[in-house]
Design a protein around this motif. Structure first.
Motif, mmCIF file in Angstrom:
data_model
loop_
_atom_site.group_PDB
_atom_site.id
_atom_site.type_symbol
_atom_site.label_atom_id
_atom_site.label_comp_id
_atom_site.label_asym_id
_atom_site.label_seq_id
_atom_site.Cartn_x
_atom_site.Cartn_y
_atom_site.Cartn_z
ATOM 1 N N THR A 116 0.856 -1.292 0.003
ATOM 2 C CA THR A 116 0.029 0.083 -0.091
ATOM 3 C C THR A 116 0.970 1.149 -0.220
ATOM 4 O O THR A 116 2.121 0.954 0.140
ATOM 5 C CB THR A 116 -0.934 0.055 1.299
ATOM 6 N N LYS A 117 0.156 2.309 -0.238
ATOM 7 C CA LYS A 117 1.053 3.798 -0.415
ATOM 8 C C LYS A 117 1.726 4.034 0.868
ATOM 9 O O LYS A 117 2.868 4.365 1.318
ATOM 10 C CB LYS A 117 0.201 4.740 -0.829
ATOM 11 N N THR A 121 5.709 4.149 2.117
ATOM 12 C CA THR A 121 6.125 5.216 2.441
ATOM 13 C C THR A 121 7.076 4.880 3.597
ATOM 14 O O THR A 121 8.115 5.504 3.696
ATOM 15 C CB THR A 121 5.111 6.181 2.610
ATOM 16 N N GLN A 137 9.899 10.671 -2.587
ATOM 17 C CA GLN A 137 8.474 10.751 -3.208
ATOM 18 C C GLN A 137 8.472 9.975 -4.702
ATOM 19 O O GLN A 137 7.587 9.150 -4.988
ATOM 20 C CB GLN A 137 8.040 12.077 -3.281
ATOM 21 N N VAL A 140 8.295 6.447 -3.964
ATOM 22 C CA VAL A 140 6.845 5.794 -3.600
ATOM 23 C C VAL A 140 6.218 5.680 -5.050
ATOM 24 O O VAL A 140 5.356 4.778 -5.076
ATOM 25 C CB VAL A 140 6.345 6.817 -2.634
ATOM 26 N N ARG A 141 6.119 6.860 -5.648
ATOM 27 C CA ARG A 141 5.301 6.856 -6.803
ATOM 28 C C ARG A 141 5.607 5.773 -8.031
ATOM 29 O O ARG A 141 4.750 5.301 -8.534
ATOM 30 C CB ARG A 141 5.677 8.259 -7.714
ATOM 31 N N ARG A 143 6.886 2.788 -7.077
ATOM 32 C CA ARG A 143 6.220 1.690 -6.494
ATOM 33 C C ARG A 143 4.797 1.367 -6.708
ATOM 34 O O ARG A 143 4.295 0.175 -6.967
ATOM 35 C CB ARG A 143 6.586 1.482 -5.212
ATOM 36 N N MET A 144 4.054 2.431 -6.680
ATOM 37 C CA MET A 144 2.463 2.358 -6.988
ATOM 38 C C MET A 144 2.496 2.058 -8.352
ATOM 39 O O MET A 144 1.346 1.417 -8.904
ATOM 40 C CB MET A 144 2.098 3.803 -6.442
ATOM 41 N N GLN A 182 -2.170 -2.925 5.288
ATOM 42 C CA GLN A 182 -1.297 -3.745 4.396
ATOM 43 C C GLN A 182 -2.018 -5.118 4.281
ATOM 44 O O GLN A 182 -1.907 -5.518 2.869
ATOM 45 C CB GLN A 182 0.037 -3.460 4.606
#
Length: 279
Positions: A116-117, A121, A137, A140-141, A143-144, A182
């Motif tokens: 999950t985000k 994070t 950042q 994270v982006r 990974r999503m 998660q």
């Protein structure tokens, strides 16, 4: 991992040296090395010449190779992050763009494809409080966005078979609330038709391969070969030899045989999630 690198594996299967391919292309061996490492593109004309050299004569197989080359030149969404992330991160998402199947073992953390985000994070922060910087950042982006490979519609969704150590389900990354969210997300992902998820319980004891994470990526035809990804805190390593892929494939088979069934794994994940309370 693009078509250029796949062609390198094809050359090695034929027992040919770089010099033989260079002679066919009327160039220096260094150029062929750059092509096979993915540092240089390859023209359709050159690819046809290499296919002639490697004995690929079947029209259907040749067209598959040429189509793969055309696809490899398609602009990728993650190219916009090239200046913000280390090359190994971009290599990984590029690899997942190209392969059809992934098998692996992660003993201590939820894999990036399933995070999950909030969990991602927390992982990327590494326990350091405060806001994420620009590079974090971007990670994270990335990974999503990687997770879209599981549900992509422009091609066949990535098929994933993952074995998770029970420790990955209990380490409270981000705290109880983040972990509970998660784990519930993990159950949802496990219900996708292209995802198989098993839990290796603490009671399984020692297993072949030891407590080390690895991923095995399989390329679709015409490449039809595998590459192993080993990750640690500081770097990524890719293993492409037949000996390595067979050895890690055997370790994966041992792990999935020792793990809980997919159905029992789902129950175990749900049970651990319900045990978590906000603190």
């Amino acid at each position: 991992m693009l078509v250029q690198e796949c062609s390198g594996a094809l050359r090695e299967e034929k027992g040919l040296l770089l010099e033989a391919a260079a002679e066919q292309l009327s160039c220096h061996a260094a150029k062929v090395s750059r092509i096979e490492s993915g540092r240089s593109g390859i023209r359709q004309l050159d690819l046809k010449a290499l296919l002639d050299l490697y004995g690929v004569v079947d029209p259907g197989e040749r067209e598959s190779w040429l189509a793969l080359a055309r696809e490899s030149r398609r602009q990728r969404w993650w190219r916009v992050l090239e200046d913000q992330l280390p090359q190994e991160f971009l290599d990984l998402v590029g690899l997942e763009d190209e392969v059809s199947e992934c098998r692996g073992f992660q003993p201590a953390i939820i894999p990036g494809l399933f995070q999950t985000k909030a969990y991602a994070t927390a992982v990327i922060q590494g326990g350091v409080p405060g806001s994420l910087d620009e590079s974090q950042q971007a990670k994270v982006r990335l990974r999503m966005e990687r997770q879209k490979a599981l549900t992509r519609e422009d091609s066949v969704p990535l098929k994933v078979w993952m074995v998770l150590g029970e420790a990955a389900l209990r380490q409270q990354v981000g705290g109880p609330r983040v972990l509970r969210e998660q784990l519930r997300h993990l159950v949802e992902v496990a219900r996708l038709p292209n995802v198989t998820l098993q839990v290796l319980p603490f009671t399984a004891g020692a297993c072949q391969g030891g407590p080390y994470p690895f991923l095995i990526y399989s390329f679709p035809p015409p490449a039809g070969f595998e590459v192993v990804l080993l990750e640690n805190f500081a770097s990524h390593a890719y293993l492409e030899s037949r000996e390595d892929t067979v050895r890690l494939g055997g370790a994966f088979d041992h792990l999935r045989a020792a793990a809980l069934s997919a159905l029992d794994s789902e129950s175990r994940i749900s049970e651990i999630a319900e045990e978590l309370t906000d603190q």
